[in-house]
Scaffold this motif. Structure first.
Motif, short mmCIF file in Angstrom:
data_model
loop_
_atom_site.label_atom_id
_atom_site.label_comp_id
_atom_site.label_asym_id
_atom_site.label_seq_id
_atom_site.Cartn_x
_atom_site.Cartn_y
_atom_site.Cartn_z
N TYR A 234 -7.52 8.95 13.50
CA TYR A 234 -7.42 8.24 12.21
C TYR A 234 -5.97 7.89 11.91
O TYR A 234 -5.04 8.61 12.27
N ASN A 235 -5.79 6.80 11.18
CA ASN A 235 -4.46 6.22 11.01
C ASN A 235 -3.74 6.77 9.76
O ASN A 235 -3.49 6.04 8.81
N ASN B 34 -0.36 -4.54 10.35
CA ASN B 34 -0.09 -3.19 10.84
C ASN B 34 -0.45 -3.02 12.31
O ASN B 34 0.41 -2.77 13.16
N HIS B 35 -1.75 -3.12 12.62
CA HIS B 35 -2.22 -2.69 13.92
C HIS B 35 -1.86 -3.64 15.05
O HIS B 35 -1.42 -3.21 16.12
N HIS C 248 -16.78 2.07 8.52
CA HIS C 248 -16.13 2.94 9.50
C HIS C 248 -17.15 3.69 10.34
O HIS C 248 -17.02 3.78 11.56
N ILE D 256 -4.74 -5.43 7.13
CA ILE D 256 -4.34 -4.21 7.85
C ILE D 256 -4.27 -4.48 9.35
O ILE D 256 -3.33 -4.06 10.04
N CYS E 39 -10.66 -1.66 11.38
CA CYS E 39 -9.87 -2.00 10.19
C CYS E 39 -10.76 -2.61 9.11
O CYS E 39 -10.36 -3.54 8.40
N GLU F 237 -9.11 3.26 10.74
CA GLU F 237 -8.33 3.34 9.51
C GLU F 237 -8.83 4.50 8.64
O GLU F 237 -9.94 5.00 8.81
N GLN G 29 3.89 3.02 11.65
CA GLN G 29 2.66 2.51 12.25
C GLN G 29 2.78 2.48 13.76
O GLN G 29 1.85 2.89 14.48
#
Length: 344
Positions: A123-124, A18-19, A80, A14, A74, A97, A300
């Motif tokens: 939050y994603n 993604n990030h 988290h 991730i 992530c 995430e 994203q």
């Protein structure tokens, strides 16, 4: 000089796919200064791949050495909460995430700490950034739907139990299909109701296919270590008698491989979200209006920009800490109902 010194916590895919690419696309605002993972080798490999200068296995050491002011989390779901609290305590904005946490109490505590510190917690949930959702919100604002009173929110996989990672581990993930898939469409459904909370929740969870074992579209899984739900269904009722039917599955004996969609029903019109169709009346006749020219966007990247906007004090569409706490309140209630409790 960029306004945000960013640290990435979590060295998996991730962060990698993604990030980090989205943050690099915002290089006028962002400098990625460090990667932190419980596995130092993993952190170093990810940092080297993306030319990030520092890699750590200890988060406190990272904060002391690199002094980030924004952290992207992530990690598996279990982490988290502690990593978000730690980042907020070090004075950093946090982009976490999904799902927000393992429980509503954790999510509420995170939201309250962010407020106390005057920091942004987001939050994603990228589906907020799809052109289809943005169009639905415009249709709602323009009154084209009237009063929305029922939503069907589905994220279904026919055989999509992940055969890797922690997805079937309850301690690490907190749940299965509801926590991994259902939260995406639940976020949208709650947004359509302005994130009001339901006053009644009835939920059921199942694990027939997960416990049987086998091979699916995402590899084989071990039924002996399958600890989560492969399917979760819920009915949410609101004080104004509006309702949501939520269905999320890793595995279900249905026809299509994946069904991710919202159907929104209002007093003046309705919407199927993907692909977008507006069900309405035109000149006294029933009409289904399609929108074939919606832009393709990097959701994203748009969600990362929305988070940076929030950190800069600009209007933003990011999922907030408060919304994350409310979402987890509903998820807790679904699991409680499925276990024989009363839900909300």
């Amino acid at each position: 000089m960029p306004a945000f010194r960013v640290a990435i916590i979590g060295g998996g895919s991730i962060a990698d796919t993604n990030h980090i690419p989205a943050l690099k696309a915002c290089s006028d605002q962002v400098e990625i200064v460090a990667v932190c993972s419980r596995d130092q080798t993993k952190a170093r490999a990810l940092a080297d791949k993306h030319a990030i200068p520092h890699a750590f296995a200890d988060a406190d050491a990272m904060y002391r050495a690199c002094q980030p002011n924004l952290v992207v989390i992530c990690t598996p779901n279990k982490f988290h909460y502690p990593y978000t609290r730690q980042a907020l305590s070090w004075g950093c904005h946090v982009f976490c995430e999904k799902p927000p946490a393992l429980t509503a109490q954790e999510a509420r505590d995170m939201a309250e700490l962010a407020t106390e510190k005057g920091l942004v917690l987001g939050y994603n949930f990228q589906l907020r950034q799809t052109p289809e959702w943005q169009l639905l919100m415009r249709c709602k604002a323009e009154g084209r739907l009237g009063a929305i009173y029922h939503i069907k929110a589905n994220f279904l996989r026919r055989r999509g139990i992940p055969g890797w990672g922690y997805f079937t581990n309850r301690e690490m993930q907190g749940g299965g299909a509801l926590m991994d898939l259902g939260v995406h469409v639940l976020d949208l459904a709650l947004m359509a109701f302005d994130y009001e909370l339901p006053d009644r929740v009835v939920g059921n969870t199942y694990d027939f296919i997960g416990k049987a074992g086998g091979k699916g579209l995402k590899g084989a899984w071990n039924p002996d270590t399958f600890e989560v739900e492969d399917a979760g269904m819920a009915y949410l009722s609101f004080p104004n008698k509006a309702s949501i039917m939520l269905s999320a599955t890793f595995a279900l004996n249905n026809q299509v491989d994946v069904d991710r969609n919202l159907e929104v029903f209002g007093s003046q019109g309705g919407v199927q979200l993907f692909p977008f169709v507006l069900h309405t009346e035109v000149a006294g006749e029933l009409a289904d209006i399609t929108f074939p020219y919606l832009d393709e966007v990097d959701i994203q990247l748009k969600n990362t920009v929305a988070f940076l906007d929030a950190c800069a004090g600009k209007p933003s569409t990011i999922c907030t800490g408060e919304q994350g706490a409310r979402l987890m309140t509903v998820i807790d209630a679904i699991y409680a109902s499925a276990q024989g409790g009363t839900g909300l």
